[in-house]
Design a protein around this motif. Structure first.
Motif, mmCIF file in Angstrom:
data_model
loop_
_atom_site.group_PDB
_atom_site.id
_atom_site.type_symbol
_atom_site.label_atom_id
_atom_site.label_comp_id
_atom_site.label_asym_id
_atom_site.label_seq_id
_atom_site.Cartn_x
_atom_site.Cartn_y
_atom_site.Cartn_z
ATOM 1 N N LYS A 3 51.968 12.536 -45.996
ATOM 2 C CA LYS A 3 50.738 12.435 -45.203
ATOM 3 C C LYS A 3 49.708 13.463 -45.657
ATOM 4 N N ALA A 4 50.162 14.672 -45.949
ATOM 5 C CA ALA A 4 49.236 15.704 -46.430
ATOM 6 C C ALA A 4 48.660 15.318 -47.790
ATOM 7 N N GLU A 5 49.513 14.815 -48.677
ATOM 8 C CA GLU A 5 49.027 14.376 -49.990
ATOM 9 C C GLU A 5 47.988 13.280 -49.854
ATOM 10 N N GLU A 6 48.253 12.301 -48.998
ATOM 11 C CA GLU A 6 47.310 11.197 -48.806
ATOM 12 C C GLU A 6 45.979 11.695 -48.253
ATOM 13 N N ALA A 7 46.033 12.592 -47.270
ATOM 14 C CA ALA A 7 44.801 13.115 -46.678
ATOM 15 C C ALA A 7 44.004 13.920 -47.696
ATOM 16 N N LEU A 8 44.694 14.715 -48.505
ATOM 17 C CA LEU A 8 44.001 15.509 -49.525
ATOM 18 C C LEU A 8 43.425 14.621 -50.623
ATOM 19 N N GLY A 10 38.726 12.158 -53.148
ATOM 20 C CA GLY A 10 38.031 10.959 -53.592
ATOM 21 C C GLY A 10 36.681 10.777 -52.938
ATOM 22 N N ALA A 11 36.498 11.318 -51.743
ATOM 23 C CA ALA A 11 35.254 11.126 -51.006
ATOM 24 C C ALA A 11 34.200 12.166 -51.340
ATOM 25 N N ARG A 12 34.566 13.229 -52.046
ATOM 26 C CA ARG A 12 33.605 14.297 -52.327
ATOM 27 C C ARG A 12 32.421 13.810 -53.164
ATOM 28 N N GLY A 13 32.637 12.825 -54.012
ATOM 29 C CA GLY A 13 31.556 12.356 -54.859
ATOM 30 C C GLY A 13 30.791 11.182 -54.281
ATOM 31 N N VAL A 14 31.204 10.689 -53.126
ATOM 32 C CA VAL A 14 30.581 9.513 -52.531
ATOM 33 C C VAL A 14 29.629 9.944 -51.423
ATOM 34 N N ASP A 15 28.404 9.437 -51.466
ATOM 35 C CA ASP A 15 27.431 9.763 -50.420
ATOM 36 C C ASP A 15 27.677 8.904 -49.185
ATOM 37 N N GLY A 16 27.365 9.456 -48.029
ATOM 38 C CA GLY A 16 27.502 8.709 -46.786
ATOM 39 C C GLY A 16 28.878 8.789 -46.150
ATOM 40 N N THR A 17 29.807 9.452 -46.786
ATOM 41 C CA THR A 17 31.145 9.589 -46.224
ATOM 42 C C THR A 17 31.159 10.763 -45.260
ATOM 43 N N PRO A 18 31.756 10.597 -44.078
ATOM 44 C CA PRO A 18 31.824 11.721 -43.130
ATOM 45 C C PRO A 18 32.818 12.773 -43.629
ATOM 46 N N ILE A 19 32.350 13.646 -44.478
ATOM 47 C CA ILE A 19 33.218 14.601 -45.155
ATOM 48 C C ILE A 19 33.871 15.577 -44.185
ATOM 49 N N GLU A 20 33.178 15.943 -43.120
ATOM 50 C CA GLU A 20 33.760 16.873 -42.142
ATOM 51 C C GLU A 20 34.964 16.251 -41.462
ATOM 52 N N ALA A 21 34.892 14.987 -41.133
ATOM 53 C CA ALA A 21 36.028 14.310 -40.500
ATOM 54 C C ALA A 21 37.217 14.261 -41.450
ATOM 55 N N LEU A 22 36.949 14.054 -42.732
ATOM 56 C CA LEU A 22 38.029 14.031 -43.713
ATOM 57 C C LEU A 22 38.637 15.419 -43.905
ATOM 58 N N ARG A 23 37.799 16.454 -43.861
ATOM 59 C CA ARG A 23 38.317 17.824 -43.965
ATOM 60 C C ARG A 23 39.221 18.148 -42.783
ATOM 61 N N HIS A 24 38.780 17.749 -41.593
ATOM 62 C CA HIS A 24 39.582 18.010 -40.398
ATOM 63 C C HIS A 24 40.892 17.221 -40.434
ATOM 64 N N ALA A 75 43.136 18.997 -42.821
ATOM 65 C CA ALA A 75 43.631 20.243 -42.226
ATOM 66 C C ALA A 75 44.734 19.964 -41.211
ATOM 67 N N ASP A 76 44.591 18.908 -40.429
ATOM 68 C CA ASP A 76 45.633 18.549 -39.464
ATOM 69 C C ASP A 76 46.923 18.149 -40.166
ATOM 70 N N ALA A 77 46.802 17.388 -41.245
ATOM 71 C CA ALA A 77 47.993 16.972 -41.994
ATOM 72 C C ALA A 77 48.675 18.172 -42.644
ATOM 73 N N VAL A 78 47.892 19.098 -43.169
ATOM 74 C CA VAL A 78 48.454 20.306 -43.777
ATOM 75 C C VAL A 78 49.128 21.164 -42.704
ATOM 76 N N PHE A 79 48.524 21.251 -41.525
ATOM 77 C CA PHE A 79 49.112 22.022 -40.429
ATOM 78 C C PHE A 79 50.462 21.429 -40.022
ATOM 79 N N CYS A 80 50.541 20.110 -39.931
ATOM 80 C CA CYS A 80 51.819 19.446 -39.607
ATOM 81 C C CYS A 80 52.868 19.743 -40.681
#
Length: 107
Positions: free
Chosen positions: A39-44, A49-63, A66-71
């Motif tokens: 799950k952490a690998e998939e989230a990361l 993959g989304a860092r280069g795409v405009d319009g992606t909610p990057i903050e939601a992906l970061r959170h 972070a939740d997957a890494v915390f788990c």
């Protein structure tokens, strides 16, 4: 998931101290650790993959990352793996994700 007893644990001296329940619990911990790692690998990967795409909610992906890494960190500690530095290097967790690990968000 069934877990086969390692040959090193089959000696008579250790036989009394390791029960089938202990072996089953060890297998379940290992399985949960593997799931948390995936799950952490998939989230990361999704975040990378989304860092280069405009319009992606990057903050939601970061959170989410972070939740997957915390788990994963919690599961590693439950398995007795206390050093998180090797996990951070192995999964190449960015600093912006690590800075959000363990933060509780409302909403």
């Amino acid at each position: 998931m069934s877990f086969k007893t390692p040959a090193s644990l089959l000696s008579p001296a250790l036989h009394d101290s390791v029960t089938p329940l202990d072996l089953e619990l060890a297998g379940e911990k290992a399985d949960a650790l593997a799931r948390a790692g995936r799950k952490a690998e998939e989230a990361l990967e999704t975040l990378a993959g989304a860092r280069g795409v405009d319009g992606t909610p990057i903050e939601a992906l970061r959170h989410a990352a972070a939740d997957a890494v915390f788990c994963l960190m919690i599961q590693r500690e439950l398995c007795g793996l206390r050093n998180q530095g090797d996990m951070i290097r192995r999964y190449a967790i960015p600093a912006d994700v690590m800075s959000r690990v363990g933060i509780v968000r409302r909403g």
